[in-house]
Write a protein that holds these residues in place. Structure first.
Motif, PDB file in Angstrom:
ATOM      1  N   VAL A 336       0.851  -1.205   0.000  1.00 29.67           N
ATOM      2  CA  VAL A 336       0.000   0.000   0.000  1.00 29.67           C
ATOM      3  C   VAL A 336       0.881   1.247   0.000  1.00 29.67           C
ATOM      4  CG1 VAL A 336      -1.652   1.373   1.329  1.00 29.67           C
ATOM      5  CG2 VAL A 336      -1.970  -1.109   1.145  1.00 29.67           C
ATOM      6  N   SER A 337       1.880   1.285   0.887  1.00 29.97           N
ATOM      7  CA  SER A 337       2.764   2.451   0.982  1.00 29.97           C
ATOM      8  C   SER A 337       3.510   2.665  -0.321  1.00 29.97           C
ATOM      9  CB  SER A 337       3.789   2.273   2.106  1.00 29.97           C
ATOM     10  OG  SER A 337       3.140   2.278   3.341  1.00 29.97           O
ATOM     11  N   TYR A 338       4.040   1.590  -0.855  1.00 29.03           N
ATOM     12  CA  TYR A 338       4.788   1.701  -2.111  1.00 29.03           C
ATOM     13  C   TYR A 338       3.909   2.302  -3.202  1.00 29.03           C
ATOM     14  CZ  TYR A 338       7.075   0.747  -6.450  1.00 29.03           C
ATOM     15  OH  TYR A 338       7.627   0.922  -7.695  1.00 29.03           O
ATOM     16  N   HIS A 339       2.722   1.758  -3.371  1.00 30.24           N
ATOM     17  CA  HIS A 339       1.871   2.205  -4.481  1.00 30.24           C
ATOM     18  C   HIS A 339       1.324   3.613  -4.243  1.00 30.24           C
ATOM     19  CE1 HIS A 339       2.180  -1.324  -6.951  1.00 30.24           C
ATOM     20  NE2 HIS A 339       1.988  -2.089  -5.890  1.00 30.24           N
ATOM     21  N   ALA A 340       1.054   3.963  -2.994  1.00 28.93           N
ATOM     22  CA  ALA A 340       0.612   5.341  -2.714  1.00 28.93           C
ATOM     23  C   ALA A 340       1.730   6.322  -3.058  1.00 28.93           C
ATOM     24  CB  ALA A 340       0.196   5.473  -1.252  1.00 28.93           C
ATOM     25  N   ALA A 341       2.953   6.008  -2.640  1.00 30.83           N
ATOM     26  CA  ALA A 341       4.094   6.892  -2.934  1.00 30.83           C
ATOM     27  C   ALA A 341       4.334   6.973  -4.439  1.00 30.83           C
ATOM     28  CB  ALA A 341       5.346   6.374  -2.218  1.00 30.83           C
ATOM     29  N   ASP A 342       4.136   5.848  -5.113  1.00 34.10           N
ATOM     30  CA  ASP A 342       4.333   5.810  -6.561  1.00 34.10           C
ATOM     31  C   ASP A 342       3.288   6.690  -7.265  1.00 34.10           C
ATOM     32  OD1 ASP A 342       5.816   4.781  -8.745  1.00 34.10           O
ATOM     33  OD2 ASP A 342       4.185   3.379  -9.183  1.00 34.10           O
ATOM     34  N   GLN A 343       2.025   6.589  -6.824  1.00 32.78           N
ATOM     35  CA  GLN A 343       0.960   7.442  -7.395  1.00 32.78           C
ATOM     36  C   GLN A 343       1.311   8.914  -7.212  1.00 32.78           C
ATOM     37  OE1 GLN A 343      -1.888   6.573  -8.914  1.00 32.78           O
ATOM     38  NE2 GLN A 343      -1.846   4.358  -8.573  1.00 32.78           N
ATOM     39  N   LEU A 344       1.941   9.227  -6.095  1.00 30.70           N
ATOM     40  CA  LEU A 344       2.266  10.621  -5.779  1.00 30.70           C
ATOM     41  C   LEU A 344       3.588  11.062  -6.410  1.00 30.70           C
ATOM     42  CD1 LEU A 344       1.125  10.415  -2.050  1.00 30.70           C
ATOM     43  CD2 LEU A 344       0.117  11.940  -3.750  1.00 30.70           C
ATOM     44  N   GLY A 345       4.246  10.140  -7.094  1.00 28.59           N
ATOM     45  CA  GLY A 345       5.490  10.481  -7.806  1.00 28.59           C
ATOM     46  C   GLY A 345       6.680  10.742  -6.895  1.00 28.59           C
ATOM     47  N   ARG A 346       6.701  10.118  -5.731  1.00 26.00           N
ATOM     48  CA  ARG A 346       7.815  10.347  -4.789  1.00 26.00           C
ATOM     49  C   ARG A 346       9.069   9.573  -5.198  1.00 26.00           C
ATOM     50  NH1 ARG A 346       4.693  14.380  -3.294  1.00 26.00           N
ATOM     51  NH2 ARG A 346       3.229  13.913  -1.614  1.00 26.00           N
ATOM     52  N   PRO A 347      10.258  10.049  -4.766  1.00 29.88           N
ATOM     53  CA  PRO A 347      11.513   9.316  -5.046  1.00 29.88           C
ATOM     54  C   PRO A 347      11.659   8.174  -4.045  1.00 29.88           C
ATOM     55  CG  PRO A 347      11.986  11.326  -3.826  1.00 29.88           C
ATOM     56  CD  PRO A 347      10.496  11.301  -4.010  1.00 29.88           C
ATOM     57  N   ILE A 348      11.005   7.080  -4.326  1.00 30.45           N
ATOM     58  CA  ILE A 348      10.742   6.028  -3.334  1.00 30.45           C
ATOM     59  C   ILE A 348      12.002   5.473  -2.640  1.00 30.45           C
ATOM     60  CG2 ILE A 348       9.889   3.648  -3.147  1.00 30.45           C
ATOM     61  CD1 ILE A 348       7.586   4.533  -4.985  1.00 30.45           C
ATOM     62  N   ASP A 349      13.071   5.282  -3.404  1.00 28.23           N
ATOM     63  CA  ASP A 349      14.254   4.655  -2.799  1.00 28.23           C
ATOM     64  C   ASP A 349      15.098   5.617  -1.970  1.00 28.23           C
ATOM     65  OD1 ASP A 349      13.797   2.064  -3.658  1.00 28.23           O
ATOM     66  OD2 ASP A 349      14.780   2.397  -5.585  1.00 28.23           O
ATOM     67  N   LYS A 350      14.874   6.921  -2.165  1.00 28.51           N
ATOM     68  CA  LYS A 350      15.670   7.914  -1.431  1.00 28.51           C
ATOM     69  C   LYS A 350      14.776   9.035  -0.949  1.00 28.51           C
ATOM     70  CE  LYS A 350      20.235   7.334  -3.527  1.00 28.51           C
ATOM     71  NZ  LYS A 350      20.807   6.708  -2.336  1.00 28.51           N
ATOM     72  N   PRO A 351      13.925   8.760   0.040  1.00 32.21           N
ATOM     73  CA  PRO A 351      13.032   9.814   0.520  1.00 32.21           C
ATOM     74  C   PRO A 351      13.817  11.012   1.056  1.00 32.21           C
ATOM     75  CG  PRO A 351      12.786   7.784   1.814  1.00 32.21           C
ATOM     76  CD  PRO A 351      13.738   7.485   0.728  1.00 32.21           C
ATOM     77  N   ARG A 352      13.229  12.189   0.884  1.00 31.13           N
ATOM     78  CA  ARG A 352      13.930  13.418   1.272  1.00 31.13           C
ATOM     79  C   ARG A 352      14.331  13.368   2.754  1.00 31.13           C
ATOM     80  NH1 ARG A 352       8.390  16.939   0.946  1.00 31.13           N
ATOM     81  NH2 ARG A 352       7.562  16.210   2.939  1.00 31.13           N
ATOM     82  N   ASN A 353      15.475  13.926   3.054  1.00 27.67           N
ATOM     83  CA  ASN A 353      15.966  14.120   4.432  1.00 27.67           C
ATOM     84  C   ASN A 353      16.404  12.834   5.140  1.00 27.67           C
ATOM     85  OD1 ASN A 353      14.979  16.672   3.885  1.00 27.67           O
ATOM     86  ND2 ASN A 353      13.167  16.448   5.162  1.00 27.67           N
ATOM     87  N   LEU A 354      16.176  11.673   4.549  1.00 26.96           N
ATOM     88  CA  LEU A 354      16.468  10.418   5.268  1.00 26.96           C
ATOM     89  C   LEU A 354      17.722   9.745   4.718  1.00 26.96           C
ATOM     90  CD1 LEU A 354      12.871   8.901   5.553  1.00 26.96           C
ATOM     91  CD2 LEU A 354      14.115  10.302   7.218  1.00 26.96           C
ATOM     92  N   ALA A 355      18.410   9.023   5.602  1.00 28.31           N
ATOM     93  CA  ALA A 355      19.590   8.245   5.197  1.00 28.31           C
ATOM     94  C   ALA A 355      19.360   6.792   5.581  1.00 28.31           C
ATOM     95  CB  ALA A 355      20.828   8.765   5.913  1.00 28.31           C
ATOM     96  N   LYS A 356      19.995   5.892   4.842  1.00 26.04           N
ATOM     97  CA  LYS A 356      19.799   4.461   5.120  1.00 26.04           C
ATOM     98  C   LYS A 356      20.326   4.111   6.498  1.00 26.04           C
ATOM     99  CE  LYS A 356      18.675   0.179   4.180  1.00 26.04           C
ATOM    100  NZ  LYS A 356      17.234  -0.113   4.372  1.00 26.04           N
TER     101      LYS A 356
END
Ligand code: F6R
Length: 361
Positions: A336-356
């Motif tokens: 659900v999270s993946y597809h919602a983020a994808d619909q919203l066009g987010r940079p899924i593998d590297k969300p803003r401000n976050l580090a692995k």
């Protein structure tokens, strides 16, 4: 590479049948109803009565899941956000085991917590994905989750493998210290052995993309569950917020009427996580939010479908042991999270401000 997947996150979600097989490999004797961890001799946990988990983020949710299981086995199990524990460690005694749960093995908060525990004389154990990581050098003992490398910033397959590894560890601790019911153990181990195939079934049949498409772009998203499903609700909300940038919160279902219910409107979808007969009480909480107009998505074992017919959307998981069902439910929420983020066009593998890996407090 991404092996044809548009994002590492989706690839890693789809790797879970295999990563879970690796986590379980050689560790489960289903017929005998026994767990064998080569790292720990039988009796290694005979004098353990208390377990303190220290961890952050997704690893903290895996620890909460495990603590709920251990508590049900008669041990005293507490979870601490490692950053808080580092500032104010909990008292320990000779029967206390402090378990650091960290995918990377490098998280500064978790390292600081484990140093404080070690300095106080605690026995320390690392549960991690990375052989040779800092946490393994700092702890007395290590258990590897064997999920394979995770590239996406959002932790997915490592959460599933953490929960399974911690379940196995919990069974070993319980067997040595409080004793286990062999029949109950067999049923749990059978659920764990079926888990890779059951995850594959969820991946093959999930309608999470349709749910995400129907519900993305609302004011906020809430996630409810009780017991281990509370940990899954928190994890569902964390994943949702970090990659979609939408406001998402997880709550214990029991907490709803004590405040969060005031936030519920017809524009705040609510996800309910149900793992078996024992947490059906969550249904009345979900009916309560539905009466306030909130779209309700229920994630539940398929055999309980008749009990959750009221849901606006149902994301079923295969029937299994309730302590395993939470892992399956979480896979639905990952999608659900993946597809919602994808619909919203987010940079899924590297969300803003976050580090692995968060190596500075
Ligand atoms: C969420 C996420 C973070 C990590 C947290 C702990 O998707 O990845 O919340 O879970 O930073 O990291 P580890 O497990 O490496 O200690």
């Amino acid at each position: 590479g991404k092996s044809g997947y548009p994002h590492f996150m989706l690839k890693e979600i789809h790797e879970q049948p295999e990563s879970l097989r690796q986590t379980l490999h050689g560790r489960v004797e289903e017929m005998a109803g026994r767990v064998t961890l080569e790292e720990f001799d039988r009796g290694a946990f005979a004098d353990i009565e208390r377990v303190q988990f220290v961890s952050m983020g997704t690893s903290h949710h895996a620890a909460m899941y495990a603590a709920a299981q251990l508590t049900a086995r008669g041990l005293t199990a507490n979870t601490y956000m490692a950053g808080e524990y580092a500032d104010c460690p909990a008292p320990i005694d000779d029967s206390t085991l402090v378990v650091a749960v960290t995918q990377s093995g490098e998280t500064a908060d978790t390292m600081n917590a484990i140093r404080r525990a070690r300095d106080a004389g605690a026995r320390t154990l690392a549960v991690t994905n990375v052989v040779g990581s800092s946490v393994t050098r700092e702890c007395d003992e290590s258990l590897f989750i064997r999920a394979g490398p995770e590239i996406g910033v959002a932790a997915t397959k490592t959460f599933s493998s953490q929960v399974v590894a911690l379940t196995l560890l919990g069974e070993r601790i319980a067997e040595d210290s409080t004793g286990v019911q062999r029949a109950e153990m067999r049923s749990l181990l059978s659920g764990l052995s079926d888990l890779p195939g059951d995850v594959q079934q969820v991946l093959d049949e999930s309608t999470a993309a349709d749910v995400a498409e129907a519900l993305y772009g609302c004011d906020a998203y809430f996630f409810l569950g009780r017991g281990p499903a509370h940990a899954v609700a928190l994890e569902g909300a964390l994943k949702f917020k970090e990659i979609s940038y939408e406001h998402a919160e997880g709550f214990a279902a029991s907490e709803l009427k004590h405040g969060p219910l005031a936030l519920v409107t017809d524009n705040t979808p609510v996800f309910g996580v149900i793992t078996g007969e024992d947490d059906l009480k969550t249904i009345s909480n979900l009916k309560e939010v539905q009466a306030r107009g909130a779209p309700v998505v229920v994630v539940a074992p398929a055999n309980l479908a008749d009990k959750v017919e009221f849901a606006d959307y149902l994301l079923p998981v295969p029937e299994t042991h309730p302590e395993v069902a939470g892992v399956l439910a979480n896979v639905q929420l990952q999608l659900v999270s993946y597809h919602a983020a994808d619909q919203l066009g987010r940079p899924i593998d590297k969300p803003r401000n976050l580090a692995k890996s968060v190596t500075v407090e």
